[in-house]
Design a protein around this motif. Structure first.
Motif, PDB file in Angstrom:
ATOM      1  N   GLY A 112       1.011 -11.208   2.804  1.00  0.00           N
ATOM      2  CA  GLY A 112      -0.433 -11.184   2.604  1.00  0.00           C
ATOM      3  C   GLY A 112      -0.760 -11.061   1.128  1.00  0.00           C
ATOM      4  O   GLY A 112       0.126 -11.040   0.266  1.00  0.00           O
ATOM      5  N   ILE A 113      -2.023 -10.964   0.838  1.00  0.00           N
ATOM      6  CA  ILE A 113      -2.488 -10.872  -0.546  1.00  0.00           C
ATOM      7  C   ILE A 113      -2.488  -9.417  -1.005  1.00  0.00           C
ATOM      8  O   ILE A 113      -3.136  -8.562  -0.382  1.00  0.00           O
ATOM      9  CB  ILE A 113      -3.911 -11.443  -0.698  1.00  0.00           C
ATOM     10  CG1 ILE A 113      -3.976 -12.884  -0.187  1.00  0.00           C
ATOM     11  CG2 ILE A 113      -4.358 -11.360  -2.159  1.00  0.00           C
ATOM     12  CD1 ILE A 113      -3.156 -13.866  -0.976  1.00  0.00           C
ATOM     13  N   GLY A 114      -1.789  -9.130  -2.077  1.00  0.00           N
ATOM     14  CA  GLY A 114      -1.840  -7.826  -2.722  1.00  0.00           C
ATOM     15  C   GLY A 114      -1.571  -6.654  -1.806  1.00  0.00           C
ATOM     16  O   GLY A 114      -0.506  -6.541  -1.191  1.00  0.00           O
TER      17      GLY A 114
ATOM     18  N   ARG B 225      11.480 -11.229  -1.305  1.00  0.00           N
ATOM     19  CA  ARG B 225      10.040 -11.512  -1.212  1.00  0.00           C
ATOM     20  C   ARG B 225       9.574 -12.191  -2.508  1.00  0.00           C
ATOM     21  O   ARG B 225      10.109 -11.926  -3.591  1.00  0.00           O
ATOM     22  CB  ARG B 225       9.248 -10.216  -1.010  1.00  0.00           C
ATOM     23  CG  ARG B 225       9.776  -9.308   0.086  1.00  0.00           C
ATOM     24  CD  ARG B 225       9.507  -9.830   1.475  1.00  0.00           C
ATOM     25  NE  ARG B 225       8.097  -9.834   1.813  1.00  0.00           N
ATOM     26  CZ  ARG B 225       7.411  -8.731   2.180  1.00  0.00           C
ATOM     27  NH1 ARG B 225       8.033  -7.556   2.258  1.00  0.00           N
ATOM     28  NH2 ARG B 225       6.136  -8.798   2.481  1.00  0.00           N
ATOM     29  N   LYS B 226       8.596 -13.038  -2.389  1.00  0.00           N
ATOM     30  CA  LYS B 226       8.011 -13.709  -3.552  1.00  0.00           C
ATOM     31  C   LYS B 226       6.553 -13.301  -3.702  1.00  0.00           C
ATOM     32  O   LYS B 226       5.813 -13.241  -2.709  1.00  0.00           O
ATOM     33  CB  LYS B 226       8.105 -15.231  -3.403  1.00  0.00           C
ATOM     34  CG  LYS B 226       7.504 -16.007  -4.576  1.00  0.00           C
ATOM     35  CD  LYS B 226       7.624 -17.509  -4.369  1.00  0.00           C
ATOM     36  CE  LYS B 226       6.998 -18.275  -5.528  1.00  0.00           C
ATOM     37  NZ  LYS B 226       7.107 -19.745  -5.358  1.00  0.00           N
ATOM     38  N   ILE B 227       6.139 -13.017  -4.929  1.00  0.00           N
ATOM     39  CA  ILE B 227       4.742 -12.722  -5.233  1.00  0.00           C
ATOM     40  C   ILE B 227       4.264 -13.800  -6.199  1.00  0.00           C
ATOM     41  O   ILE B 227       4.736 -13.886  -7.338  1.00  0.00           O
ATOM     42  CB  ILE B 227       4.557 -11.337  -5.859  1.00  0.00           C
ATOM     43  CG1 ILE B 227       5.207 -10.257  -4.989  1.00  0.00           C
ATOM     44  CG2 ILE B 227       3.080 -11.030  -6.073  1.00  0.00           C
ATOM     45  CD1 ILE B 227       5.139  -8.861  -5.589  1.00  0.00           C
TER      46      ILE B 227
ATOM     47  N   THR C 264      -2.353 -14.781  -8.129  1.00  0.00           N
ATOM     48  CA  THR C 264      -3.008 -14.625  -6.825  1.00  0.00           C
ATOM     49  C   THR C 264      -2.460 -13.422  -6.077  1.00  0.00           C
ATOM     50  O   THR C 264      -3.106 -12.917  -5.162  1.00  0.00           O
ATOM     51  CB  THR C 264      -2.797 -15.871  -5.943  1.00  0.00           C
ATOM     52  OG1 THR C 264      -1.402 -15.980  -5.597  1.00  0.00           O
ATOM     53  CG2 THR C 264      -3.231 -17.132  -6.659  1.00  0.00           C
ATOM     54  N   TRP C 265      -1.233 -12.992  -6.423  1.00  0.00           N
ATOM     55  CA  TRP C 265      -0.535 -11.871  -5.788  1.00  0.00           C
ATOM     56  C   TRP C 265      -0.344 -12.096  -4.285  1.00  0.00           C
ATOM     57  O   TRP C 265      -0.366 -11.168  -3.498  1.00  0.00           O
ATOM     58  CB  TRP C 265      -1.247 -10.541  -6.050  1.00  0.00           C
ATOM     59  CG  TRP C 265      -1.684 -10.350  -7.468  1.00  0.00           C
ATOM     60  CD1 TRP C 265      -2.907  -9.925  -7.898  1.00  0.00           C
ATOM     61  CD2 TRP C 265      -0.899 -10.561  -8.656  1.00  0.00           C
ATOM     62  NE1 TRP C 265      -2.946  -9.874  -9.269  1.00  0.00           N
ATOM     63  CE2 TRP C 265      -1.727 -10.258  -9.774  1.00  0.00           C
ATOM     64  CE3 TRP C 265       0.399 -10.998  -8.912  1.00  0.00           C
ATOM     65  CZ2 TRP C 265      -1.286 -10.368 -11.094  1.00  0.00           C
ATOM     66  CZ3 TRP C 265       0.832 -11.113 -10.218  1.00  0.00           C
ATOM     67  CH2 TRP C 265       0.005 -10.794 -11.287  1.00  0.00           C
TER      68      TRP C 265
ATOM     69  N   THR D  51       0.860  -1.182   0.000  1.00  0.00           N
ATOM     70  CA  THR D  51       0.000   0.000   0.000  1.00  0.00           C
ATOM     71  C   THR D  51       0.895   1.229   0.000  1.00  0.00           C
ATOM     72  O   THR D  51       1.889   1.282   0.731  1.00  0.00           O
ATOM     73  CB  THR D  51      -0.916   0.011   1.237  1.00  0.00           C
ATOM     74  OG1 THR D  51      -1.830  -1.090   1.140  1.00  0.00           O
ATOM     75  CG2 THR D  51      -1.707   1.304   1.333  1.00  0.00           C
ATOM     76  N   ALA D  52       0.555   2.194  -0.825  1.00  0.00           N
ATOM     77  CA  ALA D  52       1.414   3.356  -1.037  1.00  0.00           C
ATOM     78  C   ALA D  52       1.806   4.027   0.270  1.00  0.00           C
ATOM     79  O   ALA D  52       0.950   4.316   1.124  1.00  0.00           O
ATOM     80  CB  ALA D  52       0.740   4.355  -1.967  1.00  0.00           C
TER      81      ALA D  52
END
Length: 426
Positions: free
Chosen positions: A325-327, A366-368, A372-373, A316-317
């Protein structure tokens, strides 16, 4: 890792195999069914101890075997209604099966296997300097937020900024200098006759050429496999990405109101995305979508192929931290480099602070997960340092470069440690 209390409970609960055979208070009925009620914990890596609860177990361990996803586990001990096992390596996620005297029962729930990733040092001795050689007999002087890439043969190419050189590392860890001589400036040539001012990032193309961003000279240059350099385009490129389908390049200019530029193989550059907060790096998936680390706002963005429609897929900006977590539920801390694997999963080098801050919370990769992000911590943690090992026990200090080979092996440019690290699964 289990707590001391939990280990004490296990010790109190389970006798040794030898002692269990003497338990006269319970006898296994070979004509009755074996029952498994539950197991705990329900997930873990290789080496995790799992306690299986049930009934009609046998205390004679010579007749008891347990598998996880079909892979045999070590049975540490049994009493009448508990079996303690150790999860084997490379088991994978699947059912736990308990077999006693030839009869088997299987859990209804899968055990969630967590792969263990281990870090080793491929090259570099930790001291800032310059020397070619193998493994610890080589040295680097990164100093800046340097990047890297890997070709189809497994050779790694590193932007060694403060040495003003492009370095090559073979799969066995042998380091050599591909181009540059340590003198700052812009000069084309072959090998040590070429000069760079600030080689900062690298990508490789399908022909085995190495593309180098030098923002101090405003140049994007090609280095052929024999070390010969030539100009591709002018531009303030800090981070590079390449579409392997057609060798179209992209670069990020890391400005306060920054942009992403598209560069054709012929050298024509076009600004395609504007008004990003210090865009640091760009990666391209197999469909032509772009992924950008927005260093200034600590978010990861996707730009859809051709339309360049933006989506925030991580963070989040202007909110920093080490949160999975997700996105947008996840948090990053001034991320820098980004790489994509064959399955379009993304890997982000966490600490893109200008000074390589040791108090940055993302001393890790980190892995995305694609589509599913889901953001996870792939390797490392929040504490800066140096340690080879597995998972959070591995330590980095300002990782700024990351690359993934065709087999999914991840390589990390560990800035403050002046080393190249290798991450493999078990």
């Amino acid at each position: 890792m289990k707590t001391i209390l939990y280990r004490l409970q296990i010790v109190m609960l389970l006798c040794t195999a030898a002692a269990c055979k003497k338990d006269e208070g319970f006898v296994h009925d070979n004509n009755a069914p074996i029952v498994v009620d539950k197991f705990t914990p329900e997930s873990g890596a290789a080496g995790t101890e799992v306690l299986i609860y049930g009934s009609n177990f046998s205390t004679d361990t010579t007749g008891v075997s347990v598998t996880v996803n079909g892979v045999k586990a070590l049975v540490e001990g049994v009493i009448s209604d508990h079996i303690l096992v150790v999860i084997p390596e490379k088991a994978g996620t699947g059912k736990i099966a308990v077999t006693i005297n030839g009869k088997t029962t299987t859990t209804t729930k899968d055990f969630g296997y967590i792969s263990s990733y281990k870090v080793s040092t491929l090259a570099g001795n930790g001291a800032a300097g310059f020397s070619d050689g193998k493994g610890i007999f080589s040295s680097f002087n990164f100093g800046k937020r340097c990047g890297m890439d890997i070709d189809t043969d497994g050779n790694i190419y590193v932007a060694d900024a403060d040495n003003r050189r492009v370095r090559k590392i073979t799969p066995d860890g042998t380091v050599s200098t591909l181009a540059g001589n340590g003198n700052g400036g812009y000069a084309e040539g072959k090998g040590s006759t070429a000069q760079f001012s600030l080689p900062l990032d690298i990508v490789t193309d399908n022909a085995g050429n190495v593309i180098v961003a030098d923002p101090a000279d405003w140049t994007i240059r090609k280095v052929t496999p024999d070390g010969t350099t030539s100009l591709i385009a002018w531009g303030e490129a800090w981070g590079l990405g390449i579409d392997k389908r057609n060798n179209t390049m992209y670069y990020a200019n890391a400005r306060a109101a920054g942009s992403i530029f598209q560069v054709t193989p012929g050298g024509d550059a076009t600004e395609i995305i504007k008004n990003l907060s210090y865009p640091a790096d760009v990666a391209v998936d197999d469909k032509g979508n772009l992924y950008v680390t927005e260093n200034g706002s600590s978010v990861i963005k996707k730009f859809a192929a051709n339309t360049w429609e933006p989506t925030v897929i991580g963070g989040t900006a202007n909110q920093t931290g080490l949160v999975n977590g997700i996105g947008t539920a996840a948090r990053f801390d001034y991320p820098w480099a980004i790489a994509v694997d064959a399955a379009n999963n993304l890997f982000v080098a966490g600490n893109g602070t200008a000074d390589g801050s040791v108090v940055n919370s993302n001393q890790c990769i980190r892995k995305i997960t694609a589509n599913t992000w889901n953001v996870t911590t792939y390797i490392g943690g929040s504490n800066a340092g140096f340690a080879d090992g597995a998972g959070a026990a591995a330590m980095f200090s300002a990782p700024t470069g990351v690359a993934v080979d065709k087999n999914g092996v991840v390589y990390v440019l560990d800035r403050n440690n002046n080393r190249i690290r290798k991450v493999i699964a078990e």
